[in-house]
Design an enzyme around this catalytic site. Structure first.
Site, PDB file in Angstrom:
ATOM      1  N   GLY A 199     -10.998  -2.407 -15.730  1.00 51.86           N
ATOM      2  CA  GLY A 199     -12.295  -1.810 -15.359  1.00 51.86           C
ATOM      3  C   GLY A 199     -12.191  -0.650 -14.398  1.00 51.86           C
ATOM      4  O   GLY A 199     -13.205  -0.207 -13.844  1.00 51.86           O
ATOM      5  N   GLY A 254     -17.395   4.018   7.032  1.00 52.51           N
ATOM      6  CA  GLY A 254     -17.181   2.899   6.114  1.00 52.51           C
ATOM      7  C   GLY A 254     -16.289   1.849   6.764  1.00 52.51           C
ATOM      8  O   GLY A 254     -15.816   2.015   7.898  1.00 52.51           O
ATOM      9  N   TYR A 309     -10.778   4.915 -11.278  1.00 49.15           N
ATOM     10  CA  TYR A 309     -10.287   4.693  -9.907  1.00 49.15           C
ATOM     11  C   TYR A 309      -8.749   4.666  -9.875  1.00 49.15           C
ATOM     12  O   TYR A 309      -8.128   5.291  -9.012  1.00 49.15           O
ATOM     13  CB  TYR A 309     -10.868   3.373  -9.411  1.00 49.15           C
ATOM     14  CG  TYR A 309     -10.616   3.027  -7.966  1.00 49.15           C
ATOM     15  CD1 TYR A 309     -11.390   3.571  -6.942  1.00 49.15           C
ATOM     16  CD2 TYR A 309      -9.630   2.110  -7.607  1.00 49.15           C
ATOM     17  CE1 TYR A 309     -11.179   3.219  -5.614  1.00 49.15           C
ATOM     18  CE2 TYR A 309      -9.413   1.752  -6.280  1.00 49.15           C
ATOM     19  CZ  TYR A 309     -10.194   2.305  -5.289  1.00 49.15           C
ATOM     20  OH  TYR A 309      -9.975   1.954  -3.983  1.00 49.15           O
ATOM     21  N   GLY A 354      -4.053  -3.181  -0.412  1.00 49.15           N
ATOM     22  CA  GLY A 354      -4.563  -4.156  -1.367  1.00 49.15           C
ATOM     23  C   GLY A 354      -6.019  -4.425  -1.019  1.00 49.15           C
ATOM     24  O   GLY A 354      -6.700  -3.553  -0.476  1.00 49.15           O
ATOM     25  N   TYR A 355      -6.471  -5.642  -1.285  1.00 49.23           N
ATOM     26  CA  TYR A 355      -7.888  -5.939  -1.045  1.00 49.23           C
ATOM     27  C   TYR A 355      -8.129  -6.203   0.440  1.00 49.23           C
ATOM     28  O   TYR A 355      -7.555  -7.117   1.019  1.00 49.23           O
ATOM     29  CB  TYR A 355      -8.315  -7.130  -1.898  1.00 49.23           C
ATOM     30  CG  TYR A 355      -8.396  -6.745  -3.364  1.00 49.23           C
ATOM     31  CD1 TYR A 355      -9.571  -6.229  -3.890  1.00 49.23           C
ATOM     32  CD2 TYR A 355      -7.290  -6.854  -4.200  1.00 49.23           C
ATOM     33  CE1 TYR A 355      -9.658  -5.841  -5.225  1.00 49.23           C
ATOM     34  CE2 TYR A 355      -7.359  -6.478  -5.529  1.00 49.23           C
ATOM     35  CZ  TYR A 355      -8.536  -5.977  -6.032  1.00 49.23           C
ATOM     36  OH  TYR A 355      -8.607  -5.590  -7.346  1.00 49.23           O
ATOM     37  N   ILE A 356      -8.979  -5.379   1.015  1.00 51.06           N
ATOM     38  CA  ILE A 356      -9.283  -5.469   2.445  1.00 51.06           C
ATOM     39  C   ILE A 356     -10.753  -5.898   2.568  1.00 51.06           C
ATOM     40  O   ILE A 356     -11.604  -5.422   1.799  1.00 51.06           O
ATOM     41  CB  ILE A 356      -9.083  -4.086   3.131  1.00 51.06           C
ATOM     42  CG1 ILE A 356      -7.712  -3.465   2.777  1.00 51.06           C
ATOM     43  CG2 ILE A 356      -9.267  -4.197   4.637  1.00 51.06           C
ATOM     44  CD1 ILE A 356      -6.499  -4.233   3.243  1.00 51.06           C
ATOM     45  N   ALA A 381     -12.298   8.792   2.500  1.00 54.39           N
ATOM     46  CA  ALA A 381     -13.566   8.609   1.758  1.00 54.39           C
ATOM     47  C   ALA A 381     -13.263   8.279   0.303  1.00 54.39           C
ATOM     48  O   ALA A 381     -12.355   8.857  -0.301  1.00 54.39           O
ATOM     49  CB  ALA A 381     -14.415   9.869   1.843  1.00 54.39           C
ATOM     50  N   ASP A 411     -16.853   0.911 -11.268  1.00 58.33           N
ATOM     51  CA  ASP A 411     -16.037   0.111 -12.182  1.00 58.33           C
ATOM     52  C   ASP A 411     -16.752  -0.197 -13.497  1.00 58.33           C
ATOM     53  O   ASP A 411     -17.910  -0.611 -13.489  1.00 58.33           O
ATOM     54  CB  ASP A 411     -15.668  -1.226 -11.524  1.00 58.33           C
ATOM     55  CG  ASP A 411     -14.768  -1.059 -10.309  1.00 58.33           C
ATOM     56  OD1 ASP A 411     -14.369   0.080 -10.005  1.00 58.33           O
ATOM     57  OD2 ASP A 411     -14.452  -2.079  -9.662  1.00 58.33           O
ATOM     58  N   THR A 445     -16.052   3.507  -5.795  1.00 53.30           N
ATOM     59  CA  THR A 445     -15.682   2.884  -7.079  1.00 53.30           C
ATOM     60  C   THR A 445     -16.888   2.981  -8.016  1.00 53.30           C
ATOM     61  O   THR A 445     -18.036   2.954  -7.563  1.00 53.30           O
ATOM     62  CB  THR A 445     -15.337   1.385  -6.912  1.00 53.30           C
ATOM     63  OG1 THR A 445     -16.383   0.755  -6.180  1.00 53.30           O
ATOM     64  CG2 THR A 445     -14.019   1.178  -6.210  1.00 53.30           C
ATOM     65  N   LYS A 473      -6.522   7.332  -7.806  1.00 55.35           N
ATOM     66  CA  LYS A 473      -5.677   6.849  -6.703  1.00 55.35           C
ATOM     67  C   LYS A 473      -4.193   7.104  -6.985  1.00 55.35           C
ATOM     68  O   LYS A 473      -3.435   7.392  -6.064  1.00 55.35           O
ATOM     69  CB  LYS A 473      -5.946   5.352  -6.454  1.00 55.35           C
ATOM     70  CG  LYS A 473      -7.339   5.067  -5.903  1.00 55.35           C
ATOM     71  CD  LYS A 473      -7.555   5.715  -4.545  1.00 55.35           C
ATOM     72  CE  LYS A 473      -8.796   5.219  -3.833  1.00 55.35           C
ATOM     73  NZ  LYS A 473      -9.030   5.910  -2.542  1.00 55.35           N
TER      74      LYS A 473
HETATM   75  P1  NDP Z   1     -16.593   1.980   2.170  1.00 59.15           P
HETATM   76  O1  NDP Z   1     -17.468   2.015   0.975  1.00 59.15           O
HETATM   77  O2  NDP Z   1     -16.927   1.038   3.274  1.00 59.15           O
HETATM   78  O3  NDP Z   1     -16.453   3.432   2.795  1.00 59.15           O
HETATM   79  C1  NDP Z   1     -16.271   4.549   1.980  1.00 59.15           C
HETATM   80  C2  NDP Z   1     -16.607   5.769   2.780  1.00 59.15           C
HETATM   81  O4  NDP Z   1     -16.472   6.914   1.933  1.00 59.15           O
HETATM   82  C3  NDP Z   1     -18.019   5.762   3.329  1.00 59.15           C
HETATM   83  O5  NDP Z   1     -17.948   6.006   4.708  1.00 59.15           O
HETATM   84  C4  NDP Z   1     -18.692   6.932   2.614  1.00 59.15           C
HETATM   85  O6  NDP Z   1     -19.511   7.690   3.456  1.00 59.15           O
HETATM   86  C5  NDP Z   1     -17.521   7.798   2.225  1.00 59.15           C
HETATM   87  N1  NDP Z   1     -17.867   8.629   1.076  1.00 59.15           N
HETATM   88  C6  NDP Z   1     -18.083   8.227  -0.192  1.00 59.15           C
HETATM   89  N2  NDP Z   1     -18.396   9.290  -0.961  1.00 59.15           N
HETATM   90  C7  NDP Z   1     -18.382  10.377  -0.155  1.00 59.15           C
HETATM   91  C8  NDP Z   1     -18.625  11.760  -0.347  1.00 59.15           C
HETATM   92  N3  NDP Z   1     -18.928  12.273  -1.550  1.00 59.15           N
HETATM   93  N4  NDP Z   1     -18.528  12.588   0.712  1.00 59.15           N
HETATM   94  C9  NDP Z   1     -18.226  12.096   1.924  1.00 59.15           C
HETATM   95  N5  NDP Z   1     -17.968  10.805   2.184  1.00 59.15           N
HETATM   96  C10 NDP Z   1     -18.062   9.951   1.151  1.00 59.15           C
HETATM   97  O7  NDP Z   1     -15.124   1.711   1.607  1.00 59.15           O
HETATM   98  P2  NDP Z   1     -13.800   1.215   2.349  1.00 59.15           P
HETATM   99  O8  NDP Z   1     -13.869   1.464   3.789  1.00 59.15           O
HETATM  100  O9  NDP Z   1     -13.507  -0.132   1.859  1.00 59.15           O
HETATM  101  O10 NDP Z   1     -12.718   2.174   1.667  1.00 59.15           O
HETATM  102  C11 NDP Z   1     -12.160   3.299   2.308  1.00 59.15           C
HETATM  103  C12 NDP Z   1     -11.033   3.842   1.440  1.00 59.15           C
HETATM  104  O11 NDP Z   1     -10.049   2.844   1.247  1.00 59.15           O
HETATM  105  C13 NDP Z   1     -11.495   4.268   0.041  1.00 59.15           C
HETATM  106  O12 NDP Z   1     -10.826   5.431  -0.347  1.00 59.15           O
HETATM  107  C14 NDP Z   1     -11.061   3.103  -0.822  1.00 59.15           C
HETATM  108  O13 NDP Z   1     -10.847   3.502  -2.155  1.00 59.15           O
HETATM  109  C15 NDP Z   1      -9.788   2.703  -0.131  1.00 59.15           C
HETATM  110  N6  NDP Z   1      -9.392   1.343  -0.382  1.00 59.15           N
HETATM  111  C16 NDP Z   1     -10.171   0.297   0.035  1.00 59.15           C
HETATM  112  C17 NDP Z   1      -9.760  -0.981  -0.214  1.00 59.15           C
HETATM  113  C18 NDP Z   1     -10.554  -2.138   0.223  1.00 59.15           C
HETATM  114  O14 NDP Z   1     -10.118  -3.242  -0.081  1.00 59.15           O
HETATM  115  N7  NDP Z   1     -11.655  -1.963   0.935  1.00 59.15           N
HETATM  116  C19 NDP Z   1      -8.523  -1.273  -0.918  1.00 59.15           C
HETATM  117  C20 NDP Z   1      -7.774  -0.115  -1.297  1.00 59.15           C
HETATM  118  C21 NDP Z   1      -8.217   1.130  -1.023  1.00 59.15           C
HETATM  119  P3  NDP Z   1     -21.063   7.364   3.665  1.00 59.15           P
HETATM  120  O15 NDP Z   1     -21.097   5.948   4.128  1.00 59.15           O
HETATM  121  O16 NDP Z   1     -21.511   8.343   4.655  1.00 59.15           O
HETATM  122  O17 NDP Z   1     -21.667   7.529   2.289  1.00 59.15           O
END
Ligand code: NDP
Length: 246
Positions: A148, A12, A152, A183-185, A88, A93, A91, A156
């Site tokens: 919403g 991700g 989550y 925060g929001y990335i 991992a 929402d 959301t 968290k």
């Molecule tokens: P992405 O959606 O890009 O990545 C999320 C990852 O989680 C994916 O690689 C996905 O794997 C994996 N995943 C989801 N469900 C499962 C599961 N059941 N088993 C295994 N892997 C799973 O999100 P981000 O990179 O943006 O977010 C990463 C983390 O950071 C999250 O926990 C998010 O809540 C947190 N976060 C993100 C923020 C942001 O602004 N982006 C802000 C604050 C927190 P696959 O692709 O293989 O399905």
């Protein structure tokens, strides 16, 4: 000695940046991907072209047995896990009025149960070896709540309760446990938010007037993973452009 870092959800937006940063610091990086992810081989090939020797294993982090089997295989094929990044997450929402049990459970199991599921098989080994780093990726919305996001925000916030309790239990054993609350990335997860909502509601709340970069969070993960961070445990480190200060 090469340390093994396991990053869940490393394919991700945030996870990939963490994998790249830790690889640059000479960790052997292993990641997990959802069993349904059909792009895993493509991602690995792409990373290999960029010079990264990542290993990747299918794992449903929401499922206890899947997590145990995955870590057992990683430890057999690669070695004991020294750094675990519980990244991992999903959301789902919706306002509480519309929130059904399915979407509550999906978020709780993927974002919070996963932390137990993945930490359980690596923590005892870290304690026995006298060194380990557990880093839980939470969210600013776990600290302040968000419209919403009852599911989550609850999951968290729960991550940080876990962090504090486990940090106490392993503090004398060379193992640190910390939470990062971004925060929001600017990753896929955030870019999926309606552009109008992003520009009119979210960015104006950020004093730095921009989204964070995945590399900025990865740098913090790298620090927490290091020997220098040995005295830092049980913390919840905010990285949010000034959006929320607690
Ligand atoms: P992405 O959606 O890009 O990545 C999320 C990852 O989680 C994916 O690689 C996905 O794997 C994996 N995943 C989801 N469900 C499962 C599961 N059941 N088993 C295994 N892997 C799973 O999100 P981000 O990179 O943006 O977010 C990463 C983390 O950071 C999250 O926990 C998010 O809540 C947190 N976060 C993100 C923020 C942001 O602004 N982006 C802000 C604050 C927190 P696959 O692709 O293989 O399905």
């Amino acid at each position: 000695m090469t340390r093994v870092a396991l990053v869940t959800g490393g394919m991700g937006g945030l996870g990939e940046a963490v994998c790249i940063k830790l690889a640059a610091l000479n960790y052997q990086v292993v990641t997990t991907y959802s069993p349904g992810n059909t792009k895993a081989a493509e991602w690995l090939a792409d990373m290999e072209k960029q010079g990264f020797n990542f290993r990747a294993y299918p794992c449903d982090v929401a499922d206890y047995d899947s997590a145990q089997q995955c870590v057992a295989l990683i430890e057999k094929e690669i070695g004991p896990v020294d750094v675990l990044v519980n990244n991992a997450g999903i959301t789902r929402d919706m306002t509480f009025k519309r929130m059904d049990k399915l979407n509550w459970d999906a978020v709780m199991s993927t974002n919070l149960d996963s932390v137990f599921n993945m930490t359980k098989p690596v923590c005892d080994g870290m304690v026995d070896r006298g060194w380990g780093r557990i880093i839980n990726i939470s969210s600013v919305n776990g600290q302040k709540g968000a419209f919403g996001q009852t599911n989550y925000s609850a999951a968290k916030a729960g991550m940080h309760g876990f962090t504090k309790a486990l940090a106490l239990e392993v503090a004398r054993k060379g193992v640190t446990v910390n939470t990062i609350s971004p925060g929001y990335i600017g990753t896929k997860m955030v870019m999926a938010i309606d552009a109008e909502v992003l520009n009119s509601k979210i960015i104006p709340q950020i004093p730095m007037a921009r989204l964070g970069k995945p590399e900025e969070v990865a740098g913090l993960v790298a620090y927490l993973s290091s020997d220098e961070a040995a005295f830092l445990t049980g913390a919840n480190i905010a990285i949010n452009g000034g959006q929320h200060m607690s």
